[in-house]
Scaffold this active site. Structure first.
Site, mmCIF file in Angstrom:
data_model
loop_
_atom_site.group_PDB
_atom_site.id
_atom_site.type_symbol
_atom_site.label_atom_id
_atom_site.label_comp_id
_atom_site.label_asym_id
_atom_site.label_seq_id
_atom_site.Cartn_x
_atom_site.Cartn_y
_atom_site.Cartn_z
ATOM 1 N N CYS A 89 -8.751 -24.985 -11.514
ATOM 2 C CA CYS A 89 -10.199 -25.148 -11.333
ATOM 3 C C CYS A 89 -10.754 -26.416 -11.957
ATOM 4 C CB CYS A 89 -10.944 -23.938 -11.896
ATOM 5 S SG CYS A 89 -10.540 -22.394 -11.064
ATOM 6 N N HIS A 356 -17.757 -21.734 -5.699
ATOM 7 C CA HIS A 356 -16.813 -22.528 -6.486
ATOM 8 C C HIS A 356 -15.697 -23.036 -5.573
ATOM 9 C CE1 HIS A 356 -13.961 -23.723 -9.454
ATOM 10 N NE2 HIS A 356 -13.520 -22.538 -9.834
ATOM 11 N N CYS A 386 -13.552 -23.680 -17.289
ATOM 12 C CA CYS A 386 -12.352 -22.944 -17.668
ATOM 13 C C CYS A 386 -11.299 -23.182 -16.591
ATOM 14 C CB CYS A 386 -12.652 -21.463 -17.839
ATOM 15 S SG CYS A 386 -13.344 -20.660 -16.371
#
Length: 400
Positions: A89, A356, A386
Site C-alpha cells: 500500500c 484506496h 500503513c
C-alpha cells in the site's frame, strides 16, 4: 532539493465490473495522468528523464513495467525511462520518495512519480502473494489478513465499534462536503475512454446518505474468517495477553476497493526556471520503517516520528496530515499515539469514503494534501500509510 511542480489524479472508480473505469486498462489510466502534466508546460515530456510508478498487483495487464507502458501510450519521447515499484500500500509514496532522492542527490533534474491500480480488472491477490497464500510464510511468521490485524489493534488498544463507525461517518461527511465545494478540483482529471467520451469526473463510491444507524447494522467482515480459518488463534499466540479478538471492522469502516491513478511532477529548482514553472512545494524528508508483521498496521506512527526527526521538526509543526484510512482504527490509533487533533487529519475525508487504489494512494494523498494546504494558506503537511507485512512510510512536504 526536490520540488513538487504539479499533481494530477484520476477520480477513483468502483473496483468492480460495474465500476465506471472497468473498461480501461491501468496503463490507460496512467497515460492520461502523464499527458495532463503538460498543462503547465508543453515541454515537460521532452525534459522528463524517468517515471517511477507504484503498482501492487503486477500481473497480467499490470505487469511488464507499467510505468514505461504508460509513457509510451501517452506519447512521451523514447528517451524517457520508466520503472515500476512495489511496496504494497505504500507503493505510490515510495515512488515519490525514490524520485525525490534522485533529485536531492543531483542525479536527475525532472521526474514523474506516482502510482496506478485497476482493482476491477486485476483484483488484489491475483499475483499469488506468499503473504496471502503460502502456508509456510503464514504459519511461520503469524501472518494474518489485514482486516484481522485492524481488529487486533482495536482489541489491544480498546477501540469500540461505535468509535470506529463514528470515524467512518465523519469521513463520508467530509468527503461529501469536499466534493460539494470543489476542493479536489485542482488535481482531479476527468477520465476519458478511447473515443474521448468522459467516463468519470468524481470519486464514484462516496456515500452522502451514510448514517450511523446504517453503519451499525453492518456485520463484521472478518469474524468468520478469524474463527474458522484459525487467524484469531494465531493472533492470540502472538499477543497472549488478549483473551480474544473483538471484530469491529466491516465494509463501512474499511477502505473501498477502487481503480485510479495519480502522478506528481518533481524536479530541482533550475529545471523549473528552464520550463517557466513555479514550484508548489518541496520535499522536507521521507522515512520508511519496519514493524511487527502480525499487528502490521501500526507503521504510520514510527514512520512519522522518523520523518519528523530527519526534518528537524516536531509533531506540532505539521499543519495537516493525510493518514491513509485502510481501516478506521489506523488514523484513530495514529492520532492517539501522537496526540494529533482530528481537525488536522484527513480533513476532506479519506479512503473509507473515496477508496484506496493500492499502488496509487500514496501519490494521490500528496496531491490532496498540497491542494488543501494551498486552499487554507498553510505551510507544512505529512502523508503516511500503513503497509502490509508490517511497514510504515511517511513524507513531509512544505509549501514554497
Amino acid at each position: 532539493m526536490a520540488y513538487i511542480y504539479d499533481a494530477v489524479r484520476t477520480p477513483r472508480g468502483k473496483g468492480k465490473k460495474d465500476g465506471a473505469l472497468f473498461t480501461l486498462k491501468a496503463s490507460h489510466l496512467l497515460s492520461q495522468t502523464f499527458k495532463a502534466l503538460e498543462r503547465n508546460s508543453p515541454l515537460v515530456p521532452q525534459y522528463v528523464e524517468d517515471a517511477v510508478v507504484g503498482c501492487v498487483t503486477q500481473v497480467r495487464e499490470q505487469s511488464g513495467d507499467i510505468a514505461k507502458v504508460g509513457l509510451m501510450q501517452a506519447g512521451y519521447p523514447d528517451s524517457v525511462a520508466g520503472a515500476t515499484v512495489a511496496r504494497f500500500c505504500g507503493s505510490g509514496l515510495e515512488a515519490v520518495n525514490i524520485a525525490a532522492a534522485y533529485i536531492m542527490a543531483g542525479q536527475m533534474d525532472l521526474m514523474i512519480a506516482g502510482g496506478v491500480e485497476s482493482m476491477s480488472r486485476v483484483p488484489l491477490g491475483t499475483d499469488g502473494s506468499s503473504l496471502l497464500y503460502d502456508p509456510e510464510m503464514i504459519m511461520g511468521h503469524h501472518i494474518i489478513p489485514q482486516g484481522i490485524s485492524a481488529d487486533l489493534i482495536a482489541t489491544k488498544y480498546g477501540y469500540s465499534r461505535s468509535e470506529l463507525d463514528q470515524y467512518a461517518f465523519n469521513s463520508q461527511q467530509r468527503a461529501t462536503l469536499a466534493w460539494e465545494q470543489n476542493r479536489f478540483q485542482p488535481s482531479v482529471l476527468p477520465v476519458e475512454d478511447i473515443n474521448g467520451e468522459v467516463l468519470l469526473e468524481k470519486d464514484e463510491i462516496v456515500r452522502p446518505s451514510t448514517t450511523l444507524e446504517g453503519l451499525a447494522a453492518l456485520k463484521p467482515s472478518f469474524e468468520k474468517m478469524g474463527s474458522l480459518a484459525g487467524f484469531d488463534a494465531m493472533a492470540i499466540q502472538r499477543y497472549p495477553e488478549l483473551e480474544k479478538v473483538t471484530h469491529v471492522h466491516h465494509a463501512g469502516n474499511s477502505s473501498g476497493i477502487v481503480d485510479g491513478a495519480a502522478v506528481l511532477l518533481l524536479g530541482n529548482r533550475s529545471i523549473g526556471e528552464v520550463l517557466g514553472m513555479q514550484p508548489r512545494a518541496r520535499i522536507r524528508s521521507t522515512a520508511i520503517v519496519g514493524t511487527e508483521p502480525t499487528i502490521m498496521l501500526t507503521g504510520p506512527v514510527p514512520a512519522t516520528q522518523k520523518a519528523l526527526k530527519k526534518a528537524g521538526m516536531e509533531i506540532g509543526d505539521i499543519d495537516l496530515f493525510e493518514v491513509n484510512e485502510a481501516f478506521a482504527v489506523v488514523p484513530y490509533y495514529f492520532m492517539d499515539q501522537l496526540n494529533v487533533t482530528p481537525e488536522k487529519v484527513n480533513v476532506n475525508g479519506g479512503a473509507i469514503a473515496m477508496g484506496h487504489p493500492l499502488g496509487a494512494t500514496g501519490a494521490l494523498l500528496v496531491g490532496t494534501l498540497l491542494d488543501e494546504l494551498e486552499r487554507r494558506q498553510l505551510s507544512t503537511g505529512l502523508v503516511t500509510l500503513c503497509i502490509g507485512g508490517g511497514m510504515g512510510i511517511a513524507t513531509v512536504i512544505e509549501r514554497c
